[in-house]
Design a protein around this motif. Structure first.
Motif, PDB file in Angstrom:
ATOM      1  N   LYS A  59      11.602   9.810  33.060  1.00  0.00           N
ATOM      2  CA  LYS A  59      10.766   8.621  33.096  1.00  0.00           C
ATOM      3  C   LYS A  59      10.307   8.371  34.528  1.00  0.00           C
ATOM      4  O   LYS A  59      11.089   8.457  35.475  1.00  0.00           O
ATOM      5  CB  LYS A  59      11.557   7.417  32.587  1.00  0.00           C
ATOM      6  N   VAL A  60       9.010   8.095  34.683  1.00  0.00           N
ATOM      7  CA  VAL A  60       8.439   7.742  35.985  1.00  0.00           C
ATOM      8  C   VAL A  60       7.659   6.450  35.817  1.00  0.00           C
ATOM      9  O   VAL A  60       7.476   5.959  34.702  1.00  0.00           O
ATOM     10  CB  VAL A  60       7.521   8.865  36.530  1.00  0.00           C
ATOM     11  N   LYS A  61       7.202   5.890  36.915  1.00  0.00           N
ATOM     12  CA  LYS A  61       6.464   4.634  36.861  1.00  0.00           C
ATOM     13  C   LYS A  61       5.241   4.771  35.956  1.00  0.00           C
ATOM     14  O   LYS A  61       4.388   5.630  36.152  1.00  0.00           O
ATOM     15  CB  LYS A  61       6.015   4.228  38.268  1.00  0.00           C
ATOM     16  N   GLY A  62       5.181   3.945  34.928  1.00  0.00           N
ATOM     17  CA  GLY A  62       4.033   3.917  34.042  1.00  0.00           C
ATOM     18  C   GLY A  62       4.029   4.946  32.940  1.00  0.00           C
ATOM     19  O   GLY A  62       3.115   4.982  32.118  1.00  0.00           O
ATOM     20  N   GLY A  63       5.063   5.813  32.890  1.00  0.00           N
ATOM     21  CA  GLY A  63       5.060   6.844  31.863  1.00  0.00           C
ATOM     22  C   GLY A  63       6.230   7.795  31.986  1.00  0.00           C
ATOM     23  O   GLY A  63       7.351   7.380  32.294  1.00  0.00           O
ATOM     24  N   ALA A  64       5.980   9.080  31.782  1.00  0.00           N
ATOM     25  CA  ALA A  64       7.051  10.079  31.830  1.00  0.00           C
ATOM     26  C   ALA A  64       6.467  11.433  32.189  1.00  0.00           C
ATOM     27  O   ALA A  64       5.268  11.669  32.041  1.00  0.00           O
ATOM     28  CB  ALA A  64       7.764  10.146  30.485  1.00  0.00           C
ATOM     29  N   MET A  65       7.322  12.346  32.663  1.00  0.00           N
ATOM     30  CA  MET A  65       6.892  13.699  32.975  1.00  0.00           C
ATOM     31  C   MET A  65       7.902  14.709  32.420  1.00  0.00           C
ATOM     32  O   MET A  65       9.045  14.375  32.116  1.00  0.00           O
ATOM     33  CB  MET A  65       6.720  13.908  34.478  1.00  0.00           C
ATOM     34  N   THR A  66       7.438  15.934  32.280  1.00  0.00           N
ATOM     35  CA  THR A  66       8.307  17.001  31.813  1.00  0.00           C
ATOM     36  C   THR A  66       9.407  17.279  32.821  1.00  0.00           C
ATOM     37  O   THR A  66       9.192  17.222  34.037  1.00  0.00           O
ATOM     38  CB  THR A  66       7.505  18.288  31.551  1.00  0.00           C
TER      39      THR A  66
END
Length: 257
Positions: A59-66
């Motif tokens: 999880k990252v700010k504003g969403g998510a990444m692989t």
């Protein structure tokens, strides 16, 4: 996806969709997923929180990444074989003494690993992870273009980056992309990232866009450039593949590898 088809998706189906989007586009934001799934951003946020607890994403700010793209992870790269094919093709564009401008991402990572150890290059990059990977290449001079780092793209995106890029005239820009389409060009969904990539194109004599074929015919909210503004599209399929015919017709000056 047609929103009418997914409005009644179960939680498991929503989570599978989120993982598919992350694998394909590296990162996603709450607003985009909310639109695609016809649910509130709070629902998307809860799904992503659960997927993070399950160690399926970051999880990252504003969403998510692989997880594969994150510096702390050693997860398997999505479509790794396809990205290795792209990397092998990209290496054929190199020659001794070139000045490169380099982005970041898992396909770029595979490309860096395939740079021959005896090749002399000067490489500018706005991505810290790319700079670290390049340190393993004994004959590559690495110049990091610094500034504040975007949590979305992990690229340096501050005003100082634009000043530094304006002084460069690289022989070749090598960039990954989150989406590529005949009409939409190549695109992303983060304003700062889009602006830096635009500046990178201006700072280069030629540019090569790297993409797995699954990303063809997809569009994100903000266009970085028209296809006519780049020189090479490098994919995992053959240059005469059916998927590329429309692109060749639309932009005959494009070269495909």
């Amino acid at each position: 996806m047609d929103a009418n088809e997914i409005v009644n998706f179960s939680k498991e189906e929503r989570k599978n969709h989120i993982l598919k989007e992350i694998n394909l586009h590296t990162r996603v934001n709450f607003a985009t997923l909310s639109d695609q799934l016809s649910v509130s951003e709070d629902t998307v946020r809860r799904d992503i929180n659960e997927l993070e607890v399950e160690s399926m994403l970051i999880k990252v700010k504003g969403g998510a990444m692989t997880k594969a793209y994150h510096h702390s992870s050693s997860s398997q790269t999505y479509a790794s074989e396809a990205k290795q094919i792209i990397a092998q093709k990209t290496v054929t564009l190199l020659h001794d003494g070139m000045v490169l401008l380099l982005g970041g991402g898992t396909t770029i990572r595979e490309f860096i690993r395939m740079i021959p150890n005896d090749m002399n290059l000067t490489v500018f990059t706005v991505t810290a992870l790319s700079a670290v990977e390049l340190l393993d290449k004994p004959n590559v001079k690495v110049i990091m273009i610094g500034g504040s780092i975007s949590p979305y793209s992990q690229m340096c995106v501050s005003g100082d980056v634009y000043n530094q890029l304006s002084t460069i005239s690289a022989d070749l820009l090598i960039l990954g992309t989150n989406a590529l389409d005949v009409k939409g060009g190549f695109s992303d969904s983060d304003w700062d990232t889009v602006q830096v990539k635009k500046a990178m194109i201006k700072a280069s004599q030629k540019s090569a866009i790297l993409t797995i074929s699954e990303k063809l015919d997809t569009v994100q909210k903000m266009r970085i450039a028209k296809l006519s503004e780049v020189d090479y599209i490098i994919t995992d399929v053959e240059a005469n593949h059916e998927k590329l015919k429309r692109y060749k017709l639309k932009v005959p000056t494009l070269k495909f590898l």
